[in-house]
Design a protein around this motif. Structure first.
Motif, PDB file in Angstrom:
ATOM      1  N   ALA A  77       0.835  -1.206   0.000  1.00  0.00           N
ATOM      2  CA  ALA A  77       0.000   0.000   0.000  1.00  0.00           C
ATOM      3  C   ALA A  77       0.869   1.255   0.000  1.00  0.00           C
ATOM      4  CB  ALA A  77      -0.934   0.007   1.213  1.00  0.00           C
ATOM      5  N   VAL A  78       1.966   1.223   0.767  1.00  0.00           N
ATOM      6  CA  VAL A  78       2.833   2.394   0.824  1.00  0.00           C
ATOM      7  C   VAL A  78       3.479   2.656  -0.545  1.00  0.00           C
ATOM      8  CG1 VAL A  78       4.907   3.351   1.871  1.00  0.00           C
ATOM      9  CG2 VAL A  78       3.279   2.120   3.288  1.00  0.00           C
ATOM     10  N   ALA A 129       0.873   4.023  -2.815  1.00  0.00           N
ATOM     11  CA  ALA A 129       0.491   5.390  -2.456  1.00  0.00           C
ATOM     12  C   ALA A 129       1.450   6.403  -3.078  1.00  0.00           C
ATOM     13  CB  ALA A 129       0.469   5.547  -0.934  1.00  0.00           C
ATOM     14  N   LEU A 159       1.218   5.305  -7.629  1.00  0.00           N
ATOM     15  CA  LEU A 159      -0.021   5.266  -8.403  1.00  0.00           C
ATOM     16  C   LEU A 159      -0.580   6.645  -8.745  1.00  0.00           C
ATOM     17  CD1 LEU A 159      -1.240   2.829  -9.580  1.00  0.00           C
ATOM     18  CD2 LEU A 159      -2.865   2.737  -7.718  1.00  0.00           C
ATOM     19  N   PRO A 160      -0.628   7.585  -7.793  1.00  0.00           N
ATOM     20  CA  PRO A 160      -1.133   8.920  -8.155  1.00  0.00           C
ATOM     21  C   PRO A 160      -0.333   9.527  -9.297  1.00  0.00           C
ATOM     22  CG  PRO A 160      -1.021   8.699  -5.784  1.00  0.00           C
ATOM     23  CD  PRO A 160      -0.357   7.478  -6.353  1.00  0.00           C
ATOM     24  N   PHE A 172      -1.668   8.181 -12.508  1.00  0.00           N
ATOM     25  CA  PHE A 172      -2.981   8.719 -12.842  1.00  0.00           C
ATOM     26  C   PHE A 172      -2.856  10.142 -13.380  1.00  0.00           C
ATOM     27  CE2 PHE A 172      -7.244  10.453 -12.001  1.00  0.00           C
ATOM     28  CZ  PHE A 172      -7.986   9.504 -12.680  1.00  0.00           C
ATOM     29  N   LEU A 180      -1.834   9.971 -16.930  1.00  0.00           N
ATOM     30  CA  LEU A 180      -2.983   9.588 -17.757  1.00  0.00           C
ATOM     31  C   LEU A 180      -3.888  10.790 -18.024  1.00  0.00           C
ATOM     32  CD1 LEU A 180      -4.751   7.433 -19.124  1.00  0.00           C
ATOM     33  CD2 LEU A 180      -5.745   6.922 -16.910  1.00  0.00           C
ATOM     34  N   ILE A 181      -4.169  11.568 -16.985  1.00  0.00           N
ATOM     35  CA  ILE A 181      -5.043  12.735 -17.150  1.00  0.00           C
ATOM     36  C   ILE A 181      -4.385  13.783 -18.059  1.00  0.00           C
ATOM     37  CG2 ILE A 181      -6.022  14.712 -15.913  1.00  0.00           C
ATOM     38  CD1 ILE A 181      -7.730  12.282 -15.650  1.00  0.00           C
ATOM     39  N   HIS A 213       8.080   1.207 -12.827  1.00  0.00           N
ATOM     40  CA  HIS A 213       6.879   0.555 -13.323  1.00  0.00           C
ATOM     41  C   HIS A 213       6.819  -0.898 -12.852  1.00  0.00           C
ATOM     42  CE1 HIS A 213       4.024   1.295 -16.915  1.00  0.00           C
ATOM     43  NE2 HIS A 213       3.480   0.437 -16.097  1.00  0.00           N
ATOM     44  N   LEU A 244       1.176  -3.690  -6.996  1.00  0.00           N
ATOM     45  CA  LEU A 244      -0.246  -3.709  -7.347  1.00  0.00           C
ATOM     46  C   LEU A 244      -0.798  -5.124  -7.222  1.00  0.00           C
ATOM     47  CD1 LEU A 244      -2.402  -1.697  -8.837  1.00  0.00           C
ATOM     48  CD2 LEU A 244      -2.000  -3.239 -10.731  1.00  0.00           C
TER      49      LEU A 244
END
Ligand code: HEM
Lengths: 120, 130
Positions: free
Chosen positions: A24-25, A28, A31-32, A35, A38-39, A64, A71
């Motif tokens: 999770a760390v 965190a 991953l952002p 994203f 991508l945006i 990656h 992930l």
């Protein structure tokens, strides 16, 4: 109580719990970033060359790779907990978790192959 | 029902109806739901990545799909799920690390996380519709 504990011991439970938090760390942090990239592509601020500049180099591939491993570990541990919560029949539970493991590993290998096969 | 001599195959978690709805509980449930959404969308991430790093035509097609109704909706779902799961994930991690463990803090932080996700959902919708 015996029935509940049947496959898997209390010790492997702690390892799972810990791995899920460790992954999770990592997620965190990484991953952002993905994203946001991508945006930026979506909004047109980043064209294909810009995108390839970002992803197509050694450091990005390494990050990656770490992201994908985290992930998959995270999703596997998470879904496992959910299956254990909602699927009371041991046979189903074991098959579902096993199937998930196969599916996810295959997916991870395929993904890594794509990343490391990029030209350049 | 719980006859000690009989083996009852039931789920280990109690049914939802036994709980009183509270912020901390909604936050946990939403964490589970958002986690599930994120997993279900994993094939999509790979597909998008594959398209965006392929030929110029692939890239164009990917852009078109992203801007279609379904594409925007998917981006919105993934974005909101990710944002919520991220914020509440950090909240869970800090609780596990022993911070903000009091009942009051847990309720307050649950409210904060849910409110933040609500705002993010709106902002992302504005971005994707604009
Ligand atoms: C953005 C970074 C992320 C953070 C900080 C994070 C954090 C966490 C934490 C702390 C848990 C444990 C919750 C608990 O024990 O109740 C968890 C559970 C879970 N996560 Fe994540 N996570 C992240 C990303 C993801 C992603 C990308 C996926 C999907 C591919 C995912 C899927 C799940 C699932 C399925 C669970 C299990 C939910 C449950 O047991 O209720 N997470 N996450």
């Amino acid at each position: 109580m015996k029935l509940i504990k049947e496959p898997g011991s209390a010790r492997s439970g702690f390892r799972d719990w810990y791995l899920q938090r460790l992954s999770a760390v990592v997620l965190a942090v990484l991953l952002p970033l993905s994203f946001v990239v991508l945006i930026l592509v979506y909004t047109g601020h980043l064209d294909q060359f810009g995108l390839l500049d970002i992803v197509d180099n050694f450091v990005s591939r390494l990050l990656h790779t770490i992201l994908i491993i985290a992930l998959i570990v995270h999703a596997y541990m998470g879904l496992k907990v959910m299956i254990e919560d909602y699927v009371p029949v041991i046979g189903w539970r074991v098959s579902l978790i096993g199937g998930m493991l196969v599916l996810m590993s295959g997916f991870g290998i395929w993904w890594l192959a794509i990343i490391w096969a990029w030209g350049g | 029902m719980n006859d000690p001599g009989r083996l009852t195959r039931r789920s280990l978690s109690p049914r939802l109806s036994v709980y009183r709805w509270q912020p901390a509980m909604i936050a946990s449930l939403a964490h589970r739901v958002s986690g599930l959404i994120l997993v279900l969308f994993v094939p999509l991430y790979l597909w998008i990545l594959h398209g965006m790093t392929g030929s110029t035509d692939d890239f164009e097609r990917m852009q078109q799909w992203l801007h279609s109704g379904l594409g925007r909706l998917s981006l919105w779902f993934v974005g909101v799920a990710l944002f919520y799961h991220f914020c509440n994930g950090l909240r869970f991690l800090s609780i596990d690390a022993g911070w903000c463990e009091s009942r009051m803090m847990m309720r307050l932080s649950a409210r904060v996380v849910i409110a933040m996700a609500g705002v993010a959902a709106l902002l992302l919708a504005v971005l994707l519709l604009g």
